[in-house]
Design an enzyme around this catalytic site. Structure first.
Site, mmCIF file in Angstrom:
data_model
loop_
_atom_site.group_PDB
_atom_site.id
_atom_site.type_symbol
_atom_site.label_atom_id
_atom_site.label_comp_id
_atom_site.label_asym_id
_atom_site.label_seq_id
_atom_site.Cartn_x
_atom_site.Cartn_y
_atom_site.Cartn_z
ATOM 1 N N HIS A 62 15.839 5.984 2.624
ATOM 2 C CA HIS A 62 15.284 4.624 2.599
ATOM 3 C C HIS A 62 16.201 3.687 1.797
ATOM 4 O O HIS A 62 16.514 2.570 2.238
ATOM 5 C CB HIS A 62 13.875 4.672 1.989
ATOM 6 C CG HIS A 62 13.207 3.342 1.824
ATOM 7 N ND1 HIS A 62 12.096 2.959 2.553
ATOM 8 C CD2 HIS A 62 13.479 2.293 1.004
ATOM 9 C CE1 HIS A 62 11.732 1.738 2.190
ATOM 10 N NE2 HIS A 62 12.553 1.309 1.242
ATOM 11 N N HIS A 82 18.799 0.427 2.775
ATOM 12 C CA HIS A 82 18.827 -0.913 2.167
ATOM 13 C C HIS A 82 20.266 -1.407 1.988
ATOM 14 O O HIS A 82 20.555 -2.584 2.188
ATOM 15 C CB HIS A 82 18.174 -0.887 0.777
ATOM 16 C CG HIS A 82 16.704 -1.173 0.784
ATOM 17 N ND1 HIS A 82 16.166 -2.342 1.263
ATOM 18 C CD2 HIS A 82 15.651 -0.441 0.336
ATOM 19 C CE1 HIS A 82 14.834 -2.313 1.118
ATOM 20 N NE2 HIS A 82 14.498 -1.163 0.564
ATOM 21 N N CYS A 105 7.696 -0.294 0.879
ATOM 22 C CA CYS A 105 8.913 -0.870 0.313
ATOM 23 C C CYS A 105 8.495 -1.986 -0.645
ATOM 24 O O CYS A 105 7.613 -2.784 -0.320
ATOM 25 C CB CYS A 105 9.787 -1.426 1.438
ATOM 26 S SG CYS A 105 11.304 -2.187 0.848
ATOM 27 N N LEU A 106 9.135 -2.057 -1.814
ATOM 28 C CA LEU A 106 8.787 -3.099 -2.792
ATOM 29 C C LEU A 106 9.079 -4.496 -2.240
ATOM 30 O O LEU A 106 8.518 -5.472 -2.718
ATOM 31 C CB LEU A 106 9.552 -2.877 -4.100
ATOM 32 C CG LEU A 106 9.176 -1.607 -4.880
ATOM 33 C CD1 LEU A 106 10.042 -1.470 -6.126
ATOM 34 C CD2 LEU A 106 7.702 -1.586 -5.237
HETATM 35 NI NI NI Z 1 12.597 -0.442 0.162
#
Ligand code: NI
Length: 179
Positions: free
Chosen positions: A143, A147, A101-102
């Site tokens: 994903h 978020h 994940c960034l």
């Molecule tokens: Ni992410």
């Protein structure tokens, strides 16, 4: 415009449900989407959700080619996907693979997801559509929609593993290496 990607534990925006988008086709929304793709490509990601740039709205952009195919206008595959107010409406099968994940850079862990996912969402004009993805696209959509519900991939790990990663991040924070 590039945005700063918010990191886990630095900002509560990542852990709260985002708000529905109610105004469509505005210059602001078009700009936000453009900025999100730019920020995602600059970070070498395949998906980015608005809360990750500190905007608590139900919007996510995905490009599982990582931008490689945007230079090929002849490619019939729509690589840039914009999902507004999305919901997963169907899941099939199971896949387990490494996920990152960034907002949690440097940490990758195996996560189980549905192998195939169907999502209902609105486009930039507010029109509803459905999209079905398999494998990486299914993983990315699940994903990113997580978020928008304030859920990070860490929630899908064992509490032991999650606590270990949290402790490592706290250390990085103290060392000033997590900003
Ligand atoms: Ni992410």
């Amino acid at each position: 415009m590039l945005h700063k990607v918010v990191r886990y534990l630095n900002n509560p925006v990542l852990e709260k449900p985002a708000e529905l988008i109610t105004e469509f086709d505005t210059p602001e929304l078009h700009q936000l989407i453009e900025d999100m793709f730019e920020t995602m490509y600059a970070s070498h990601g395949v998906g980015l959700a608005a809360p990750q740039i500190d905007i608590s709205k139900r919007l996510t952009v995905i490009d599982i080619s990582g931008g490689e195919k945007k230079e090929e206008p002849d490619d019939p595959e729509p690589e840039q996907i914009v999902l507004i107010n999305p919901e997963v409406i169907g899941k099939e099968g199971k896949q387990t693979g490494e996920e990152g994940c960034l907002s949690i850079p440097g940490f990758r862990e195996p996560v189980s997801r549905a192998k195939k996912a169907t999502v209902r969402a609105q486009n930039v004009k507010g029109e509803w559509f459905e999209i079905t993805g398999e494998d990486l696209l299914a993983r990315a959509m699940q994903h990113e929609i997580d978020h928008l519900n304030g859920i990070l991939f860490l929630s899908h790990l064992s509490s032991l593993k999650r606590d270990l990663i949290k402790r490592k991040i706290r250390k990085l924070q103290k060392a000033g290496e997590w900003e």
